[in-house]
Scaffold this motif. Sequence first.
Motif, short mmCIF file in Angstrom:
data_model
loop_
_atom_site.label_atom_id
_atom_site.label_comp_id
_atom_site.label_asym_id
_atom_site.label_seq_id
_atom_site.Cartn_x
_atom_site.Cartn_y
_atom_site.Cartn_z
N LEU A 14 0.83 -1.20 0.00
CA LEU A 14 0.00 0.00 0.00
C LEU A 14 0.87 1.25 0.00
CD1 LEU A 14 -2.91 -0.87 2.47
CD2 LEU A 14 -2.85 -1.10 -0.02
N ALA A 15 1.88 1.29 0.87
CA ALA A 15 2.75 2.46 0.95
C ALA A 15 3.46 2.73 -0.37
CB ALA A 15 3.77 2.28 2.08
N ALA A 16 3.89 1.68 -1.04
CA ALA A 16 4.58 1.83 -2.32
C ALA A 16 3.69 2.46 -3.38
CB ALA A 16 5.10 0.47 -2.81
N HIS A 17 2.38 2.33 -3.19
CA HIS A 17 1.42 2.91 -4.14
C HIS A 17 0.76 4.15 -3.57
CE1 HIS A 17 1.97 -1.12 -5.82
NE2 HIS A 17 1.67 -0.54 -6.97
N GLY A 18 1.27 4.66 -2.46
CA GLY A 18 0.73 5.88 -1.86
C GLY A 18 -0.65 5.72 -1.26
N LEU A 19 -0.96 4.50 -0.80
CA LEU A 19 -2.29 4.21 -0.26
C LEU A 19 -2.23 3.93 1.23
CD1 LEU A 19 -3.44 1.73 -3.06
CD2 LEU A 19 -4.07 4.13 -2.84
N LYS A 20 -3.35 4.12 1.89
CA LYS A 20 -3.50 3.76 3.31
C LYS A 20 -4.58 2.69 3.40
CE LYS A 20 -2.07 8.21 4.88
NZ LYS A 20 -1.16 8.51 5.85
N ASN A 21 -4.65 1.99 4.53
CA ASN A 21 -5.60 0.88 4.71
C ASN A 21 -7.06 1.25 4.40
OD1 ASN A 21 -4.11 -1.44 5.40
ND2 ASN A 21 -3.68 -0.57 7.40
N GLY A 22 -7.47 2.47 4.65
CA GLY A 22 -8.86 2.86 4.44
C GLY A 22 -9.17 3.40 3.06
N ASP A 23 -8.22 3.44 2.17
CA ASP A 23 -8.41 4.00 0.83
C ASP A 23 -9.06 2.95 -0.08
OD1 ASP A 23 -8.31 5.14 -1.69
OD2 ASP A 23 -6.22 5.78 -1.52
N ALA A 24 -10.37 2.79 0.09
CA ALA A 24 -11.09 1.73 -0.62
C ALA A 24 -10.97 1.84 -2.15
CB ALA A 24 -12.56 1.72 -0.22
N GLY A 25 -11.09 3.03 -2.68
CA GLY A 25 -11.01 3.20 -4.13
C GLY A 25 -9.65 2.84 -4.69
N GLY A 26 -8.60 3.30 -4.02
CA GLY A 26 -7.24 2.99 -4.47
C GLY A 26 -6.91 1.51 -4.32
N ILE A 27 -7.35 0.92 -3.22
CA ILE A 27 -7.10 -0.50 -2.99
C ILE A 27 -7.90 -1.33 -3.98
CG2 ILE A 27 -7.36 -2.40 -1.34
CD1 ILE A 27 -6.67 -0.34 0.88
N ASP A 28 -9.13 -0.92 -4.26
CA ASP A 28 -9.94 -1.60 -5.29
C ASP A 28 -9.16 -1.68 -6.60
OD1 ASP A 28 -12.39 -2.66 -4.56
OD2 ASP A 28 -13.56 -0.92 -5.18
N LYS A 29 -8.64 -0.54 -7.03
CA LYS A 29 -7.91 -0.48 -8.30
C LYS A 29 -6.65 -1.35 -8.25
CE LYS A 29 -7.88 3.48 -10.31
NZ LYS A 29 -7.61 4.88 -10.67
N LEU A 30 -5.89 -1.27 -7.15
CA LEU A 30 -4.65 -2.02 -7.02
C LEU A 30 -4.88 -3.53 -7.01
CD1 LEU A 30 -1.57 -2.00 -6.54
CD2 LEU A 30 -2.06 -1.82 -4.09
N PHE A 31 -5.99 -3.96 -6.44
CA PHE A 31 -6.28 -5.39 -6.31
C PHE A 31 -7.29 -5.89 -7.35
CE2 PHE A 31 -3.96 -4.63 -2.52
CZ PHE A 31 -3.36 -5.84 -2.21
N GLY A 32 -7.31 -5.28 -8.50
CA GLY A 32 -8.05 -5.84 -9.62
C GLY A 32 -9.37 -5.20 -9.95
N GLY A 33 -9.63 -4.02 -9.42
CA GLY A 33 -10.88 -3.34 -9.76
C GLY A 33 -12.03 -3.79 -8.89
N ASN A 34 -13.11 -4.16 -9.53
CA ASN A 34 -14.33 -4.54 -8.80
C ASN A 34 -14.01 -5.56 -7.71
OD1 ASN A 34 -16.97 -3.83 -8.69
ND2 ASN A 34 -17.68 -5.36 -10.16
N ASP A 35 -14.37 -5.25 -6.47
CA ASP A 35 -14.17 -6.11 -5.30
C ASP A 35 -12.70 -6.24 -4.88
OD1 ASP A 35 -16.87 -6.63 -4.83
OD2 ASP A 35 -16.86 -8.34 -6.19
N GLY A 36 -11.81 -5.42 -5.42
CA GLY A 36 -10.41 -5.48 -5.02
C GLY A 36 -10.22 -5.24 -3.53
N TYR A 37 -10.96 -4.28 -2.99
CA TYR A 37 -10.85 -3.98 -1.55
C TYR A 37 -11.32 -5.19 -0.73
CZ TYR A 37 -11.08 -1.34 2.81
OH TYR A 37 -10.88 -0.91 4.09
N TYR A 38 -12.35 -5.87 -1.21
CA TYR A 38 -12.86 -7.06 -0.53
C TYR A 38 -11.78 -8.14 -0.46
CZ TYR A 38 -15.76 -11.05 0.64
OH TYR A 38 -16.27 -12.16 1.27
N TRP A 39 -11.10 -8.39 -1.59
CA TRP A 39 -10.08 -9.44 -1.63
C TRP A 39 -8.83 -9.04 -0.86
CZ3 TRP A 39 -11.84 -13.92 -2.08
CH2 TRP A 39 -13.01 -14.12 -2.80
#
Length: 99
Positions: A14-39
């Motif tokens: 997350l840090a390498a991508h400038g994200l924090k644990n609560g950044d649902a939109g950014g984590i979604d994108k990083l982990f494959g888009g739809n449902d990325g935050y869930y996974w």
Amino acid sequence: MRYSVSHHKLNQILAAHGLKNGDAGGIDKLFGGNDGYYWFGTVRDLCPPGKTISWEDQYSMVNAIQAHENATAAEDEMKPQVPSAANIAALSKVLGDPI
């Protein structure tokens, strides 16, 4: 290729991508888009704090993630979700261990 996950590794990703644990939109994108935050959350829950889980190949990693999802869904009396091809590709990319 080997794959691994730990809370520390996830925080580094997350840090390498400038994200924090609560950044649902950014984590979604990083982990494959739809449902990325869930996974991301599923993988985080799969790994006990302070421990590292590793797998010899992508197949083993995906099976372990799905088994965890199936077990937690059964506990909640819900139908388990299945990661999309995009989720699996993203998980594989970020959890892959360099040689």
